[in-house]
Design a protein around this motif. Structure first.
Motif, PDB file in Angstrom:
ATOM      1  N   ALA A   1       0.811  -1.213   0.000  1.00 13.94           N
ATOM      2  CA  ALA A   1       0.000   0.000   0.000  1.00 13.94           C
ATOM      3  C   ALA A   1       0.847   1.267   0.000  1.00 13.94           C
ATOM      4  CB  ALA A   1      -0.942  -0.019   1.203  1.00 13.94           C
ATOM      5  N   ALA A   2       1.926   1.275   0.781  1.00 13.50           N
ATOM      6  CA  ALA A   2       2.761   2.476   0.868  1.00 13.50           C
ATOM      7  C   ALA A   2       3.396   2.798  -0.482  1.00 13.50           C
ATOM      8  CB  ALA A   2       3.835   2.282   1.932  1.00 13.50           C
ATOM      9  N   GLU A   3       3.890   1.779  -1.171  1.00  8.11           N
ATOM     10  CA  GLU A   3       4.508   1.997  -2.483  1.00  8.11           C
ATOM     11  C   GLU A   3       3.498   2.507  -3.495  1.00  8.11           C
ATOM     12  OE1 GLU A   3       7.840  -0.997  -3.687  1.00  8.11           O
ATOM     13  OE2 GLU A   3       6.332  -2.135  -2.571  1.00  8.11           O
ATOM     14  N   VAL A   4       2.327   1.883  -3.521  1.00 13.24           N
ATOM     15  CA  VAL A   4       1.312   2.285  -4.498  1.00 13.24           C
ATOM     16  C   VAL A   4       0.808   3.692  -4.199  1.00 13.24           C
ATOM     17  CG1 VAL A   4      -0.983   1.771  -5.376  1.00 13.24           C
ATOM     18  CG2 VAL A   4       0.628  -0.080  -5.001  1.00 13.24           C
ATOM     19  N   ARG A   5       0.565   3.978  -2.940  1.00 11.76           N
ATOM     20  CA  ARG A   5       0.106   5.320  -2.563  1.00 11.76           C
ATOM     21  C   ARG A   5       1.116   6.377  -2.986  1.00 11.76           C
ATOM     22  NH1 ARG A   5      -0.780   4.202   2.230  1.00 11.76           N
ATOM     23  NH2 ARG A   5      -3.015   3.770   2.064  1.00 11.76           N
ATOM     24  N   GLN A   6       2.403   6.070  -2.817  1.00 13.45           N
ATOM     25  CA  GLN A   6       3.441   7.031  -3.189  1.00 13.45           C
ATOM     26  C   GLN A   6       3.470   7.251  -4.695  1.00 13.45           C
ATOM     27  OE1 GLN A   6       5.360   8.650  -0.713  1.00 13.45           O
ATOM     28  NE2 GLN A   6       5.589   9.997  -2.505  1.00 13.45           N
ATOM     29  N   LEU A   7       3.277   6.186  -5.472  1.00 11.95           N
ATOM     30  CA  LEU A   7       3.234   6.328  -6.926  1.00 11.95           C
ATOM     31  C   LEU A   7       2.149   7.315  -7.339  1.00 11.95           C
ATOM     32  CD1 LEU A   7       3.620   2.595  -8.041  1.00 11.95           C
ATOM     33  CD2 LEU A   7       5.242   4.441  -8.530  1.00 11.95           C
ATOM     34  N   PHE A   8       0.989   7.194  -6.742  1.00 11.64           N
ATOM     35  CA  PHE A   8      -0.105   8.118  -7.061  1.00 11.64           C
ATOM     36  C   PHE A   8       0.195   9.533  -6.577  1.00 11.64           C
ATOM     37  CE2 PHE A   8      -2.817   4.145  -7.067  1.00 11.64           C
ATOM     38  CZ  PHE A   8      -3.116   4.198  -8.419  1.00 11.64           C
ATOM     39  N   GLN A   9       0.645   9.656  -5.349  1.00 13.67           N
ATOM     40  CA  GLN A   9       0.870  10.978  -4.779  1.00 13.67           C
ATOM     41  C   GLN A   9       1.967  11.743  -5.516  1.00 13.67           C
ATOM     42  OE1 GLN A   9       1.460  10.370  -0.554  1.00 13.67           O
ATOM     43  NE2 GLN A   9      -0.725  10.054  -0.177  1.00 13.67           N
ATOM     44  N   ASP A  10       2.973  11.030  -6.018  1.00 12.07           N
ATOM     45  CA  ASP A  10       4.035  11.686  -6.785  1.00 12.07           C
ATOM     46  C   ASP A  10       3.496  12.356  -8.036  1.00 12.07           C
ATOM     47  OD1 ASP A  10       5.927  10.886  -4.958  1.00 12.07           O
ATOM     48  OD2 ASP A  10       6.701   9.222  -6.162  1.00 12.07           O
ATOM     49  N   ARG A  11       2.319  11.943  -8.473  1.00 11.77           N
ATOM     50  CA  ARG A  11       1.710  12.506  -9.678  1.00 11.77           C
ATOM     51  C   ARG A  11       0.531  13.418  -9.356  1.00 11.77           C
ATOM     52  NH1 ARG A  11       4.334   8.013 -10.196  1.00 11.77           N
ATOM     53  NH2 ARG A  11       5.377   7.448 -12.155  1.00 11.77           N
ATOM     54  N   GLY A  12       0.411  13.786  -8.082  1.00 13.92           N
ATOM     55  CA  GLY A  12      -0.654  14.687  -7.673  1.00 13.92           C
ATOM     56  C   GLY A  12      -2.000  14.027  -7.489  1.00 13.92           C
TER      57      GLY A  12
ATOM     58  N   ARG B   1      -7.428  -1.249 -18.160  1.00 17.23           N
ATOM     59  CA  ARG B   1      -6.381  -0.813 -17.231  1.00 17.23           C
ATOM     60  C   ARG B   1      -6.865   0.344 -16.372  1.00 17.23           C
ATOM     61  NH1 ARG B   1      -1.777   0.037 -21.674  1.00 17.23           N
ATOM     62  NH2 ARG B   1      -3.657   0.538 -22.886  1.00 17.23           N
ATOM     63  N   ALA B   2      -7.704   1.199 -16.930  1.00 20.58           N
ATOM     64  CA  ALA B   2      -8.256   2.307 -16.156  1.00 20.58           C
ATOM     65  C   ALA B   2      -9.094   1.806 -14.987  1.00 20.58           C
ATOM     66  CB  ALA B   2      -9.102   3.197 -17.060  1.00 20.58           C
ATOM     67  N   SER B   3      -9.855   0.728 -15.215  1.00 15.67           N
ATOM     68  CA  SER B   3     -10.679   0.159 -14.145  1.00 15.67           C
ATOM     69  C   SER B   3      -9.816  -0.469 -13.053  1.00 15.67           C
ATOM     70  CB  SER B   3     -11.646  -0.878 -14.721  1.00 15.67           C
ATOM     71  OG  SER B   3     -12.552  -0.270 -15.612  1.00 15.67           O
ATOM     72  N   GLU B   4      -8.709  -1.077 -13.455  1.00 15.38           N
ATOM     73  CA  GLU B   4      -7.789  -1.643 -12.463  1.00 15.38           C
ATOM     74  C   GLU B   4      -7.236  -0.545 -11.559  1.00 15.38           C
ATOM     75  OE1 GLU B   4      -3.629  -4.230 -12.151  1.00 15.38           O
ATOM     76  OE2 GLU B   4      -4.370  -3.569 -14.114  1.00 15.38           O
ATOM     77  N   ALA B   5      -6.769   0.548 -12.163  1.00 18.51           N
ATOM     78  CA  ALA B   5      -6.221   1.647 -11.372  1.00 18.51           C
ATOM     79  C   ALA B   5      -7.286   2.268 -10.477  1.00 18.51           C
ATOM     80  CB  ALA B   5      -5.624   2.706 -12.296  1.00 18.51           C
ATOM     81  N   ALA B   6      -8.491   2.447 -11.011  1.00 16.46           N
ATOM     82  CA  ALA B   6      -9.572   3.035 -10.219  1.00 16.46           C
ATOM     83  C   ALA B   6      -9.970   2.129  -9.065  1.00 16.46           C
ATOM     84  CB  ALA B   6     -10.771   3.328 -11.112  1.00 16.46           C
ATOM     85  N   LEU B   7      -9.960   0.810  -9.313  1.00 17.73           N
ATOM     86  CA  LEU B   7     -10.267  -0.139  -8.242  1.00 17.73           C
ATOM     87  C   LEU B   7      -9.248  -0.013  -7.116  1.00 17.73           C
ATOM     88  CD1 LEU B   7     -11.364  -3.803  -8.502  1.00 17.73           C
ATOM     89  CD2 LEU B   7      -9.319  -3.261  -7.200  1.00 17.73           C
ATOM     90  N   VAL B   8      -7.976   0.081  -7.466  1.00 16.01           N
ATOM     91  CA  VAL B   8      -6.940   0.251  -6.441  1.00 16.01           C
ATOM     92  C   VAL B   8      -7.182   1.521  -5.644  1.00 16.01           C
ATOM     93  CG1 VAL B   8      -4.480   0.680  -6.078  1.00 16.01           C
ATOM     94  CG2 VAL B   8      -5.207  -1.103  -7.664  1.00 16.01           C
ATOM     95  N   LEU B   9      -7.477   2.612  -6.359  1.00 14.19           N
ATOM     96  CA  LEU B   9      -7.712   3.888  -5.685  1.00 14.19           C
ATOM     97  C   LEU B   9      -8.923   3.850  -4.767  1.00 14.19           C
ATOM     98  CD1 LEU B   9      -7.018   6.279  -8.687  1.00 14.19           C
ATOM     99  CD2 LEU B   9      -5.726   6.242  -6.540  1.00 14.19           C
ATOM    100  N   ARG B  10     -10.035   3.396  -5.304  1.00  4.93           N
ATOM    101  CA  ARG B  10     -11.300   3.501  -4.567  1.00  4.93           C
ATOM    102  C   ARG B  10     -11.461   2.422  -3.502  1.00  4.93           C
ATOM    103  NH1 ARG B  10     -16.144   6.141  -6.351  1.00  4.93           N
ATOM    104  NH2 ARG B  10     -17.941   5.564  -5.085  1.00  4.93           N
ATOM    105  N   TYR B  11     -11.215   1.184  -3.892  1.00  2.00           N
ATOM    106  CA  TYR B  11     -11.538   0.074  -2.993  1.00  2.00           C
ATOM    107  C   TYR B  11     -10.373  -0.369  -2.115  1.00  2.00           C
ATOM    108  CZ  TYR B  11     -15.886  -0.338  -5.578  1.00  2.00           C
ATOM    109  OH  TYR B  11     -17.111  -0.073  -6.144  1.00  2.00           O
ATOM    110  N   LEU B  12      -9.151  -0.198  -2.598  1.00  2.00           N
ATOM    111  CA  LEU B  12      -8.011  -0.689  -1.838  1.00  2.00           C
ATOM    112  C   LEU B  12      -7.271   0.404  -1.070  1.00  2.00           C
ATOM    113  CD1 LEU B  12      -6.616  -3.325  -4.355  1.00  2.00           C
ATOM    114  CD2 LEU B  12      -8.375  -3.557  -2.607  1.00  2.00           C
ATOM    115  N   LEU B  13      -7.266   1.632  -1.593  1.00  2.00           N
ATOM    116  CA  LEU B  13      -6.620   2.733  -0.894  1.00  2.00           C
ATOM    117  C   LEU B  13      -7.611   3.699  -0.264  1.00  2.00           C
ATOM    118  CD1 LEU B  13      -3.642   3.609  -3.279  1.00  2.00           C
ATOM    119  CD2 LEU B  13      -3.625   2.186  -1.223  1.00  2.00           C
ATOM    120  N   GLY B  14      -8.887   3.559  -0.586  1.00  2.40           N
ATOM    121  CA  GLY B  14      -9.906   4.368   0.070  1.00  2.40           C
ATOM    122  C   GLY B  14     -10.083   5.767  -0.474  1.00  2.40           C
TER     123      GLY B  14
END
Length: 282
Positions: free
Chosen positions: A218-229, A245-258
């Motif tokens: 989670a920390a690595e993925v969150r940082q990847l997103f935050q580095d891009r604003g 691929r867009a749905s995969e990224a959105a799933l990570v954002l919404r359901y896994l990172l909150g």
């Protein structure tokens, strides 16, 4: 894929997204469980699939010929032709499983799940496999009368350009984002204009995973997103070529990172880059 849910292992919310292959194998004959394979070609499905699974083609079934998305009524028709019911537990697998899951959740289906594993992993484990094609009994699926807030249309997205809200996240490859190719494969047939949506930030979806296919922690993925604003305080809309691929990224954002406001531009670049009037950057 060995453990795609390791990003938030032990969190109760995972049961709202993923289901283990062993559970699915035990419920193949459960009338309340339905299975859908989603891919960009029917070829692999016809060579073998999980027993009872119906097939959705991400292009032919989930988009029009001009790559525009299905509307609500058309999606209802697809669900009805597939023999699906509002009270069913629908499990998605295959290359495009995240798109199938995201659309069902966006349109208000309560019990949609993603199989935590691949076609090949299922077969390698010696689980049931067939070439028999199911003949689903058509249903009359009526979607809930709720706005599909997890989706964004071309017109709506185009109306936000220049505002900075939402953050537009392109999760295609470097070559696609840079305008070196239209289709991920580099094929030219049916290709539109290459490039990206003006103002979009870029994060290749492959960077969300380790070499063995599991999501990074989670920390690595969150940082990847935050580095891009891409932060929880801002709305974000993801896009790729056709929405997978867009749905995969959105799933990570919404359901896994909150992240509270993550949406998918469903038409994605196949639609945007095929229109003469849409602005692009390279």
């Amino acid at each position: 894929m060995t453990d795609s849910i390791s990003i938030r292992a032990g969190r109760a919310a995972l049961s709202d997204v993923f289901v283990e292959p062993a559970w699915l194998a035990e419920h193949l004959n459960d009338p309340g469980v339905r299975i859908v394979e989603v891919d960009v070609s029917r070829a692999a499905y016809e060579q073998g699939h999980i027993p009872g699974a119906v097939f959705w083609n991400a292009y032919a079934d989930l988009h029009h010929a001009d790559y525009s998305p299905l509307d609500r009524r058309e999606f209802e028709d697809l669900l009805s032709r597939s023999g699906l019911a509002p009270n069913a537990t629908i499990v998605f697998y295959g290359y495009g499983h995240y798109l199938g899951f995201w659309l069902m959740k966006a349109y208000g289906h309560e019990r949609a799940l993603v199989m935590n594993g691949t076609r090949q992993g299922w077969r390698d484990a010696g689980r049931p496999w067939t070439t028999d094609l199911p003949k689903p009994v058509p249903s009359s699926y009526t979607l809930p009368e709720v706005e599909a807030t997890q989706l964004m249309s071309l017109d709506a997205l185009q109306g936000t350009l220049g505002s900075g809200d939402p953050v537009i996240l392109d999760v295609r490859s470097d070559a696609e984002f840079a305008g070196e190719r239209f289709w991920p494969s580099g094929a030219m047939e049916g290709a539109g204009r290459p490039g990206h949506i003006p103002g979009a930030v870029h994060l290749h979806a492959d960077l969300l995973r380790t070499a063995d296919g599991a999501f990074k922690n989670a920390a690595e993925v969150r940082q990847l997103f935050q580095d891009r604003g891409v932060v929880p305080e801002r709305s974000v809309v993801t896009y790729c070529t056709i929405g997978i691929r867009a749905s995969e990224a959105a799933l990570v954002l919404r359901y896994l990172l909150g992240y509270p406001d993550a949406r998918v531009y469903y038409g994605s670049w196949a639609e945007w880059g095929s229109r003469a009037e849409t602005p692009i950057e390279t």
